[in-house]
Write an enzyme that holds these catalytic residues in place. Structure first.
Site, PDB file in Angstrom:
ATOM      1  N   LYS A  45     -23.341  -4.181 -33.989  1.00  0.00           N
ATOM      2  CA  LYS A  45     -22.951  -2.777 -33.855  1.00  0.00           C
ATOM      3  C   LYS A  45     -21.442  -2.654 -34.092  1.00  0.00           C
ATOM      4  O   LYS A  45     -20.987  -2.709 -35.235  1.00  0.00           O
ATOM      5  CB  LYS A  45     -23.417  -2.234 -32.507  1.00  0.00           C
ATOM      6  CG  LYS A  45     -24.952  -2.182 -32.417  1.00  0.00           C
ATOM      7  CD  LYS A  45     -25.435  -1.618 -31.121  1.00  0.00           C
ATOM      8  CE  LYS A  45     -26.931  -1.376 -31.123  1.00  0.00           C
ATOM      9  NZ  LYS A  45     -27.757  -2.591 -31.317  1.00  0.00           N
ATOM     10  N   SER A  85     -28.297   3.498 -24.621  1.00  0.00           N
ATOM     11  CA  SER A  85     -28.282   3.762 -26.052  1.00  0.00           C
ATOM     12  C   SER A  85     -28.756   5.152 -26.439  1.00  0.00           C
ATOM     13  O   SER A  85     -28.367   5.662 -27.491  1.00  0.00           O
ATOM     14  CB  SER A  85     -29.137   2.717 -26.782  1.00  0.00           C
ATOM     15  OG  SER A  85     -30.479   2.770 -26.343  1.00  0.00           O
ATOM     16  N   HIS A 112     -24.104  -1.673 -26.714  1.00  0.00           N
ATOM     17  CA  HIS A 112     -23.346  -0.494 -27.150  1.00  0.00           C
ATOM     18  C   HIS A 112     -21.994  -0.389 -26.457  1.00  0.00           C
ATOM     19  O   HIS A 112     -21.320   0.638 -26.582  1.00  0.00           O
ATOM     20  CB  HIS A 112     -24.158   0.773 -26.900  1.00  0.00           C
ATOM     21  CG  HIS A 112     -25.276   0.961 -27.874  1.00  0.00           C
ATOM     22  ND1 HIS A 112     -25.112   1.558 -29.106  1.00  0.00           N
ATOM     23  CD2 HIS A 112     -26.584   0.608 -27.797  1.00  0.00           C
ATOM     24  CE1 HIS A 112     -26.272   1.583 -29.741  1.00  0.00           C
ATOM     25  NE2 HIS A 112     -27.171   1.010 -28.974  1.00  0.00           N
TER      26      HIS A 112
END
Length: 391
Positions: free
Chosen positions: A239, A180, A208
């Site tokens: 996300k 990240s 991610h």
């Protein structure tokens, strides 16, 4: 002095070191341009990779779910809080990830707490990349398992750890799929090969990578064509998926075991109907709209190359996460503040999130950023970068 007065002293020390900050308070929804303190600024820090937080299909799904089910589930999943849309979400999520089953949690953080806290016991060992996310670290801390930390992506060190772990009942390797803070990708094929050689379990956290790597954003396992060779895929729904929540995808036995033993699942009220419905719709949009990911990657690759050409240190970035390494914590925070003056929001990230000499602003390029947006950001970065001697 009472027992909490020392907090003020520590806060003052953080201010002196340049590490003190409070959250920005936004006056508009997530998007490339947002309103902060009455002023429109270019948002370059959001994890909304594909722009789904404002997608009309997700919003309509949420509204329809509220009309049908109300605003809450009223219970934990194992009592009266499992709705049919929770089960449908898990079925389609498992199919999307290429696994037998999936279980949804309230967040990616609680997923890691639930998985590690449930599966690891004192006669097990967990082997973790040094730059894994804090939720992985905290999840491991909840267990009595032995711990081995290998230097970031160092496969020789991982093999040494595996070689020395033969006496444990269960050897458990965990890695982020995309890291990240640096935006680099885990060497998952090498990790899987070592795991198979030393009879270890592989768990990859795709926080991610979900929606970013792989076909239609199916994740790191799909990106490297490793289906059937990764035991547990963990991820977030907050996300690229655009909503909130987390999941663990793997075997049906894993799902049923977590239902019975994972404390965050057992003792937390289930996702609201609107959240579950919009997450379900997001998975369907991902399947049907590969162009979103294609645009995100095209924009990110071009922008990274431009920043590198300007002379910025973007570290090991190879994804839409693009750090600009500044170094000193105080300088990093001043750099971020000056960018905001120029109309670009990119908060400083400093110790203890990253190493003391590796302060950076972390930029995230999304599918929603236009060419004009990125040109604006580049111009601001060049202006401030020259003033700080970074380029």
């Amino acid at each position: 002095m009472n027992g909490l007065d020392d907090l003020k002293l520590e806060l003052e020390e953080w201010k002196r070191q340049g590490r003190y900050r409070l959250p920005a308070v936004w006056e508009s929804g997530s998007g490339p341009w947002m309103v902060l303190n009455g002023r429109k600024v270019l948002q370059m820090a959001s994890n909304n990779y594909l722009g789904l937080t404002d997608h009309p299909r997700l919003k309509q799904a949420a509204i329809a779910a509220i009309e049908r089910y109300g605003v809450g589930s009223g219970s934990v999943r194992t009592i009266a809080g499992t709705l049919d849309i929770h089960e449908q979400l898990e079925l389609e999520l498992a199919d999307f990830k290429g696994t037998e089953a999936a279980l949804v949690f309230q967040s990616g953080f609680t997923t890691n707490q639930g998985v590690f806290g449930t599966l690891l016991q004192e006669n097990d060992v967990v082997i973790s990349d040094a730059l894994n996310h804090a939720s992985i670290i905290d999840g491991i801390r909840l267990t009595k398992a032995a711990r081995r930390i290998y230097p970031h992506k160092e496969m020789n060190a991982l093999e040494d750890a595996l070689r020395g772990a033969s006496g444990y009942r269960r050897r458990f390797i965990v890695t982020d799929g995309v890291f990240s803070m640096d935006g680099d990708i885990a060497p998952l094929p090498e990790i899987v090969a070592l795991a198979e050689r030393y009879d270890a379990i592989v768990c990859v956290d795709d926080a991610h990578a979900s929606g970013v790597l792989g076909r239609c954003g199916k994740g790191t396992t799909d990106h490297f064509s490793l289906h059937g060779r990764v035991h547990i895929q963990i991820g977030t729904l907050s996300k690229a998926v655009g909503v909130v929540g987390g999941y663990a995808a793997g075997s049906q036995a894993l799902k049923e075991y977590l239902i019975h033993k994972a404390r965050p699942f057992l003792f937390s009220t289930s996702q609201t109907p609107a959240v579950a419905a919009s997450c379900l719709e997001a998975i369907r949009v991902l399947r049907e709209s590969p162009e979103l990911g294609e645009r995100m990657w095209a924009q990110a690759d071009r922008f990274r190359a431009e920043l590198q050409a300007d002379g910025f240190d973007t570290g090991d970035s190879e994804t839409p996460i693009i750090p600009i390494v500044v170094g000193d914590a105080a300088d990093t925070m001043r750099f971020s503040a000056q960018l905001l003056e120029e109309g670009v929001f990119a908060p400083g990230i400093v110790y203890p999130t990253v190493a003391a000499d590796k302060g950076r602003v972390r930029l995230i390029v999304t599918a929603a950023h236009s060419d004009e947006d990125l040109a604006f950001a580049r111009a601001a970065l060049r202006e401030v970068g020259r003033a700080f001697g970074l380029i």
